[in-house]
Design a protein around this motif. Structure first.
Motif, short mmCIF file in Angstrom:
data_model
loop_
_atom_site.label_atom_id
_atom_site.label_comp_id
_atom_site.label_asym_id
_atom_site.label_seq_id
_atom_site.Cartn_x
_atom_site.Cartn_y
_atom_site.Cartn_z
N ALA A 339 -17.31 -13.64 24.92
CA ALA A 339 -17.87 -14.34 23.64
C ALA A 339 -16.53 -16.16 23.45
CB ALA A 339 -16.72 -13.98 22.61
N CYS A 340 -17.63 -17.09 22.96
CA CYS A 340 -17.40 -18.22 22.70
C CYS A 340 -18.35 -19.04 21.75
CB CYS A 340 -17.66 -18.68 24.37
SG CYS A 340 -19.23 -19.58 24.86
N ASN A 366 -22.07 -19.01 17.25
CA ASN A 366 -20.30 -18.24 18.10
C ASN A 366 -21.37 -17.68 18.95
OD1 ASN A 366 -18.68 -19.42 16.97
ND2 ASN A 366 -19.39 -19.03 15.33
N PHE A 367 -21.28 -17.39 20.28
CA PHE A 367 -22.15 -16.26 21.29
C PHE A 367 -20.79 -15.04 21.20
CE2 PHE A 367 -24.86 -19.54 22.53
CZ PHE A 367 -25.74 -18.89 23.23
N THR A 368 -21.46 -14.05 21.38
CA THR A 368 -20.76 -12.56 20.99
C THR A 368 -20.98 -11.97 22.50
OG1 THR A 368 -21.94 -11.01 20.03
CG2 THR A 368 -19.84 -12.12 18.79
N THR A 369 -20.39 -10.45 23.14
CA THR A 369 -21.51 -9.78 23.86
C THR A 369 -22.70 -8.99 23.14
OG1 THR A 369 -19.73 -8.11 23.41
CG2 THR A 369 -19.19 -9.98 25.37
N SER A 396 -18.48 -25.84 25.45
CA SER A 396 -17.81 -26.94 24.88
C SER A 396 -17.15 -26.56 23.73
CB SER A 396 -18.75 -27.46 23.44
OG SER A 396 -19.96 -25.68 22.99
N ASP A 397 -16.62 -24.96 23.74
CA ASP A 397 -15.51 -24.33 23.80
C ASP A 397 -14.22 -24.65 24.74
OD1 ASP A 397 -13.76 -22.69 23.36
OD2 ASP A 397 -15.07 -21.39 22.21
N ALA A 398 -13.87 -25.32 24.18
CA ALA A 398 -12.79 -25.21 25.22
C ALA A 398 -11.65 -24.02 25.62
CB ALA A 398 -11.71 -26.80 24.79
N THR A 399 -11.23 -23.41 24.83
CA THR A 399 -10.40 -22.12 24.61
C THR A 399 -11.46 -21.63 25.02
OG1 THR A 399 -9.26 -22.64 22.23
CG2 THR A 399 -8.53 -21.00 22.91
#
Length: 762
Positions: A339-340, A366-369, A396-399
């Motif tokens: 996810a990200c 928001n991507f999930t599995t 783009s999701d730094a975390t």
């Protein structure tokens, strides 16, 4: 070039359909606990659910370790960002958002209602805008009383598809409280929207002129990409730069793959990875289904830390660009190995050719599995106009998004409004109130005797028209207005006079008379011509001269930021003066359309040499564009001025009506005089005649002045409250200078000058 035609279409323009009141946006501030919008240096506070502006005697400084100023009072935004509340010795100009993300359409008219009150009666400016560049906002003067009441105001000619409202109380020290706000418009019933899919589930193209081939399939079941798209040159796939880009519906970019280290065949950018057709793979555990995959295994930055977000990308590509004003629906399924959150952008014809950061789909995805389905409309207007593809910035999701990952996409589909294409004309009458009816716009018919020449007739016996809009799209009002054509000069009632034309959004064409008009479009020469076949043609009129002598007593302004940069060590504040602190406005009797050719004449002098720049405005103070009639150089002797002024294209749909003279180009006080004004339409007529005078022969309704920063424009010859209070014109009140004439901070030590007197500050 004489054109003789025997056939034309005689169709009627009808009144618009019944209108319905539509609420576009609503905010109840009591639902927030802090300021919910972008902060522009000032932070309204929340008191019992009321958004409260405590006036210009306060400023707000973000709480950081290196904040230069602090206080005991801390204000929080809705997002939790903290600001110190700093009390000021003198009022400072301030502004802030009161609404954002308002859905609007091209050339729209909107009514705003706000529940608001102030500690004392005030009148403030409130801008409705869709950007920060020239001409991208409309101003309104709003009066606020001392008791809670619903205040209403209106904006016309809105040119964007997502607007904000910015309150600009300026230097007023009154407390202003806001409870709620709504934005609405009166919308006529329009043609129902029919949606048509571009990437079909059977793999067949529905695009006119394109052969039926499986390459447009959006569900990855067609097997493989066409051979040309996989070809390599020096181990690089450069096909993303070609003119067949739209034949690939899914492009990808990953670091370390398709890397151009020679930098010779693709672009002049620094060497980097390039796009390539996305991988087509069988879905794990469901091998009968194929999907598009992007494998992100290397996430090193390309050039800088900021570029990591788009180091790896995916594109859903359109077969062609979308026209200004159209709506497009994008659909797809998506999931990821882990996810990200992924940001999106709109790109141009070629993947990786950036157009705009706002994709129009409502923020990050928001991507999930697990598989999710996305389905949303995108407005291709303003900054997104001419977009071709939806870009996904996969890192783009730094975390969570900068580790190896695999992104999966399936069932890609662009859907577009089914719109008529060709040439269409709709008319109105600005005198009688006959409105445009774009749904029933008249289609041009091709002349059977001359290929490439199209003809239409607009208006009828009881519905003469004096203005038209010509478009290449029919079926949606916004799309019609966004795809209009504009002639290169002033329209005349002469079928032998051909004017070149170009594409231009919101081009309203003023006709020389009201009646039934026959219009020719010659696509061979990209030209158009007009002839009134019945009606009341305008007759030439004598050019009038308004002999009013206008005087502008320009006060001395503060130094500008360039004249006086901030010097913290010396205690010198940055200059806040502007060249428009003193102004004169020449105001036309009507709104002028982009492309109209006019002539401006007057006599002028001043009590010293001075230059004034000029700008195009709507009403006085309603800035549109930096250019107008050029610079005017004043001397102590009377001079004659004459300039052929074409209303700039940047003024399309923005109610251009006045020329602003910036009379604070020089810092010193100066007395300006202007007289013997002429402003008229340029025309090929006998000398001394025109089709229309744009100002009156007498009176002061066409002349407005502004004398001093923070004052409002007012009609010359009147004495509005606050103007006569400026007594000492050589010094701006309440401003402190050092002996060098530089404005200094309130805590400056030494000899200072304030209100013309010297003081010693220890």
């Amino acid at each position: 070039m004489k054109k003789l035609f025997t056939l034309f279409a005689f169709l009627a323009v009808v009144m618009g359909a019944k209108a319905d009141w539509v609420e576009d946006y609503k905010i109840d501030y009591s639902q927030n606990t802090g300021f919910p919008f972008y902060v522009m240096g000032y932070v309204p506070e929340w008191v019992d659910g009321v958004m409260t502006d405590y006036g210009a005697m306060f400023k707000y400084v973000e709480v950081t370790e290196d904040a230069e100023e602090t206080s005991d009072v801390i204000v929080k935004t809705q997002g939790g960002v903290e600001y110190y509340k700093i009390e000021l010795a003198e009022p400072e100009w301030h502004q802030y958002f009161i609404a954002d993300g308002i859905p609007t359409e091209l050339d729209g008219t909107y009514t705003v209602k706000a529940m608001v009150k102030a500690s004392e009666a005030v009148t403030i400016n409130i801008n409705m805008g869709w950007g920060w560049s020239d001409g991208q906002s409309k101003g309104a003067s709003v009066s606020i009383g001392t008791e809670w009441e619903e205040v209403e105001w209106e904006y016309s000619g809105i040119g964007g598809t997502s607007c904000n409202l910015v309150a600009q109380p300026g230097t007023t020290t009154a407390t202003i409280e806001w409870k709620s706000l709504t934005v609405s418009h009166n919308q006529k019933e329009s043609r129902p929207v029919t949606w048509q899919q571009w990437l079909t589930n059977d793999g067949k193209s529905i695009i006119p002129g394109v052969e039926t081939e499986s390459k447009y399939m959006g569900d990855a079941e067609f097997g493989e990409w066409p051979a040309w798209s996989l070809e390599l040159t020096d181990n690089i796939n450069a096909n993303w730069r070609g003119n067949r880009t739209g034949e690939i519906c899914a492009w990808a970019l990953t670091m370390g793959r398709n890397f151009d280290d020679q930098n010779t065949t693709i672009s002049e950018d620094s060497p980097r990875a390039r796009p390539f057709p996305a991988d087509i793979e069988a879905e794990a555990g469901n091998e009968s289904n194929h999907l598009f995959a992007v494998h992100v295994t290397q996430i090193d930055a390309i050039d800088s830390e900021d570029s990591k977000a788009w180091s790896n990308q995916f594109w859903i590509q359109s077969p062609q660009g979308w026209k200004n004003g159209t709506k497009v629906r994008v659909k797809f399924r998506y999931k990821a190995e882990h996810a990200c959150s992924v940001a999106t952008q709109i790109h141009k014809e070629h993947p990786s050719d950036y157009l705009h950061y706002d994709s129009g789909i409502g923020g990050d995805i928001n991507f999930t599995t697990e598989w999710q389905e996305f389905n949303k409309e995108v407005d291709f207007s303003d900054a997104r106009a001419t977009g071709w593809s939806l870009a996904f910035n996969l890192c783009s999701d730094a975390t969570n998004g900068r580790t190896p990952n695999v992104f999966y996409f399936d069932d890609l589909s662009w859907e577009t409004m089914v719109l008529d294409e060709g040439f269409f004309v709709a008319g109105c009458n600005t005198t009688t109130g006959l409105e445009y009816d774009f749904d029933n716009a008249i289609q041009f018919e091709e002349d059977p005797g001359e290929a490439g020449v199209f003809i239409a007739t607009v208006g009828e016996k009881d519905a003469y028209v004096d203005q038209v809009m010509i478009s290449t799209i029919r079926g949606n009002d916004a799309a019609f207005k966004g795809a209009t054509l504009k002639p290169s000069g002033t329209i005349s009632n002469d079928p032998d006079e051909w004017l070149g034309y170009t594409e231009a959004s919101l081009a309203k064409l003023t006709l020389p008379g009201e009646g039934i008009w026959k219009i020719w479009i010659d696509t061979n020469y990209t030209a158009m011509a007009f002839e009134m076949i019945e009606g009341n043609a305008k007759n030439p009129v004598a050019i009038v001269t308004n002999e009013t002598v206008v005087t502008v007593n320009g006060v001395e302004r503060e130094p500008t930021a360039s004249e006086q940069p901030k010097d913290e060590e010396a205690g010198i504040a940055e200059g806040t003066g502007q060249v428009w602190d003193n102004q004169f406005f020449l105001v036309a009797n009507r709104v002028l359309e982009a492309g109209e050719e006019t002539v401006v004449e007057f006599k002028y002098k001043a009590n010293k040499e001075a230059k004034t720049s000029t700008q195009t405005h709507a009403q006085p103070g309603g800035y549109i564009h930096w250019a107008a009639i050029g610079d005017v150089n004043f001397t102590e002797e009377w001079q004659d001025f004459k300039y052929e002024y074409t209303i700039p294209s940047e003024a399309a749909g923005k109610s251009a009506q006045s020329i602003a003279f910036n009379m604070a180009e020089i810092k010193e006080a100066c007395d300006y005089e202007l007289k013997d004004f002429k402003w008229y339409l340029k025309a090929d007529l006998e000398e001394g005649y025109t089709w229309e005078n744009l100002i009156n022969a007498e009176g002061t309704e066409n002349f407005f002045v502004k004398e001093g920063a923070g004052t409002d424009p007012y009609e010359f010859g009147t004495d509005p409250e606050g103007i006569s209070s400026v007594v000492n014109r050589s010094i701006v009140p309440a401003v402190t200078y050092n002996l060098a004439g530089q404005r200094v901070a309130k805590d400056y030590k030494g000899i200072v000058v304030k209100n013309g007197s010297k003081y010693i500050v220890k």
